[in-house]
Design a protein around this motif. Sequence first.
Motif, PDB file in Angstrom:
ATOM      1  N   GLN A 132      38.069  64.326  55.455  1.00  0.00           N
ATOM      2  CA  GLN A 132      38.925  63.535  56.335  1.00  0.00           C
ATOM      3  C   GLN A 132      38.730  63.921  57.797  1.00  0.00           C
ATOM      4  O   GLN A 132      39.451  63.436  58.675  1.00  0.00           O
ATOM      5  N   HIS A 133      37.754  64.790  58.060  1.00  0.00           N
ATOM      6  CA  HIS A 133      37.604  65.324  59.419  1.00  0.00           C
ATOM      7  C   HIS A 133      36.211  65.111  59.990  1.00  0.00           C
ATOM      8  O   HIS A 133      35.731  65.903  60.803  1.00  0.00           O
ATOM      9  N   ASN A 134      35.548  64.029  59.572  1.00  0.00           N
ATOM     10  CA  ASN A 134      34.210  63.761  60.093  1.00  0.00           C
ATOM     11  C   ASN A 134      34.221  63.490  61.601  1.00  0.00           C
ATOM     12  O   ASN A 134      33.199  63.684  62.273  1.00  0.00           O
ATOM     13  N   ASP A 135      35.375  63.065  62.118  1.00  0.00           N
ATOM     14  CA  ASP A 135      35.473  62.836  63.558  1.00  0.00           C
ATOM     15  C   ASP A 135      35.394  64.137  64.354  1.00  0.00           C
ATOM     16  O   ASP A 135      35.163  64.126  65.564  1.00  0.00           O
ATOM     17  N   ARG A 136      35.571  65.271  63.670  1.00  0.00           N
ATOM     18  CA  ARG A 136      35.506  66.571  64.336  1.00  0.00           C
ATOM     19  C   ARG A 136      34.087  67.142  64.371  1.00  0.00           C
ATOM     20  O   ARG A 136      33.842  68.134  65.052  1.00  0.00           O
ATOM     21  N   LEU A 137      33.182  66.552  63.601  1.00  0.00           N
ATOM     22  CA  LEU A 137      31.806  67.062  63.593  1.00  0.00           C
ATOM     23  C   LEU A 137      31.120  66.723  64.914  1.00  0.00           C
ATOM     24  O   LEU A 137      31.195  65.584  65.382  1.00  0.00           O
ATOM     25  N   PRO A 138      30.442  67.680  65.509  1.00  0.00           N
ATOM     26  CA  PRO A 138      29.763  67.391  66.775  1.00  0.00           C
ATOM     27  C   PRO A 138      28.566  66.477  66.578  1.00  0.00           C
ATOM     28  O   PRO A 138      27.977  66.415  65.492  1.00  0.00           O
ATOM     29  N   GLN A 220      40.841  72.181  54.719  1.00  0.00           N
ATOM     30  CA  GLN A 220      42.074  72.542  55.412  1.00  0.00           C
ATOM     31  C   GLN A 220      41.810  73.355  56.677  1.00  0.00           C
ATOM     32  O   GLN A 220      42.615  73.347  57.603  1.00  0.00           O
ATOM     33  N   SER A 221      40.651  74.035  56.705  1.00  0.00           N
ATOM     34  CA  SER A 221      40.362  74.929  57.836  1.00  0.00           C
ATOM     35  C   SER A 221      40.203  74.177  59.150  1.00  0.00           C
ATOM     36  O   SER A 221      40.293  74.776  60.224  1.00  0.00           O
ATOM     37  N   HIS A 222      39.973  72.862  59.102  1.00  0.00           N
ATOM     38  CA  HIS A 222      39.848  72.093  60.337  1.00  0.00           C
ATOM     39  C   HIS A 222      41.149  72.099  61.129  1.00  0.00           C
ATOM     40  O   HIS A 222      41.142  72.036  62.360  1.00  0.00           O
ATOM     41  N   THR A 223      42.275  72.155  60.416  1.00  0.00           N
ATOM     42  CA  THR A 223      43.573  72.168  61.092  1.00  0.00           C
ATOM     43  C   THR A 223      44.322  73.479  60.895  1.00  0.00           C
ATOM     44  O   THR A 223      45.163  73.844  61.717  1.00  0.00           O
ATOM     45  N   LYS A 224      44.002  74.191  59.786  1.00  0.00           N
ATOM     46  CA  LYS A 224      44.662  75.469  59.503  1.00  0.00           C
ATOM     47  C   LYS A 224      43.611  76.503  59.091  1.00  0.00           C
ATOM     48  O   LYS A 224      43.452  76.808  57.907  1.00  0.00           O
ATOM     49  N   PRO A 225      42.871  77.040  60.067  1.00  0.00           N
ATOM     50  CA  PRO A 225      41.803  77.990  59.735  1.00  0.00           C
ATOM     51  C   PRO A 225      42.290  79.223  58.990  1.00  0.00           C
ATOM     52  O   PRO A 225      41.533  79.852  58.247  1.00  0.00           O
ATOM     53  N   GLU A 226      43.574  79.568  59.172  1.00  0.00           N
ATOM     54  CA  GLU A 226      44.106  80.747  58.489  1.00  0.00           C
ATOM     55  C   GLU A 226      44.119  80.555  56.965  1.00  0.00           C
ATOM     56  O   GLU A 226      44.045  81.538  56.213  1.00  0.00           O
ATOM     57  N   ASN A 227      44.189  79.302  56.504  1.00  0.00           N
ATOM     58  CA  ASN A 227      44.142  79.048  55.062  1.00  0.00           C
ATOM     59  C   ASN A 227      42.792  79.440  54.477  1.00  0.00           C
ATOM     60  O   ASN A 227      42.708  80.004  53.379  1.00  0.00           O
ATOM     61  N   PHE A 228      41.732  79.126  55.209  1.00  0.00           N
ATOM     62  CA  PHE A 228      40.395  79.493  54.735  1.00  0.00           C
ATOM     63  C   PHE A 228      40.201  81.003  54.792  1.00  0.00           C
ATOM     64  O   PHE A 228      39.596  81.597  53.889  1.00  0.00           O
TER      65      PHE A 228
END
Length: 250
Positions: A132-138, A220-228
């Motif tokens: 759900q976070h492909n928009d975050r890929l450079p 989940q790490s895209h928004t909550k890196p602490e989970n990873f």
Amino acid sequence: MSTLQQLLREIDAKQKRINKQRPLEQTKIKNLKDYFKVGLTYASNALEGSSLTEIETKVVLEDGIAVGGKSLKDHLDAIGHGRAFDWMWELAKGVAISEEDVKKMHVLCFQPSEGEQAGEYRHVNVVITGSQHNDRLPSHEEVPALMNAWAVGLPEKRKNRHPVQYAAQLHQEFIVIHPFADGNGRVARLLLNHALISQGYPPVIISPVFKHEYIQALEQSHTKPENFTAYIAEQALQAQRDYIRLLRIE
């Protein structure tokens, strides 16, 4: 105390037990290297769809025997990952990792199966299926500068973080950049283990049985890196338990 802090405390306690057994005999070190090489090669490739079992991976790597009914690609992936593991293991005699080391790791993993793409940053934009976070890929144009900044920043992060936190962050940030057209997951897991092994921790082998949990933690790490980070800490703690049993440490 947070879940992560509790995990890190347990990891520190077990690491003290492990460190008391060092230095290990050279024969034992070689046996451990061979054991982890087969285990990590099997698991990392299986996460990416390889059909080779762990026993079949051992046969390919240690005996050089082809497994009937299995694809050429699966064989080449096993051989390539085995080469990259050997390089990573030697590199882990020091803690530093450079951008060129990462490219070489990718070359060892994928030549000759990926031809000229091996060791080259992607020239196209990518989409990760199911994310759900492909928009975050450079974009591919951004990759060289991002990888340079990532590599330059590693020493400072290593200095200021717990080794397991550092290893998880290295993996997570690398995946977010997604520098190669293919093979990012396998390289990321080798980098994760370089960070751990170079600082005396047992390698983390993520079983394909837990692929869903691993991918979910990365997502989940895209928004909550602490989970990873917490997920990797759990895996590191389990790796220590396995290591203690393997060596029969009291």
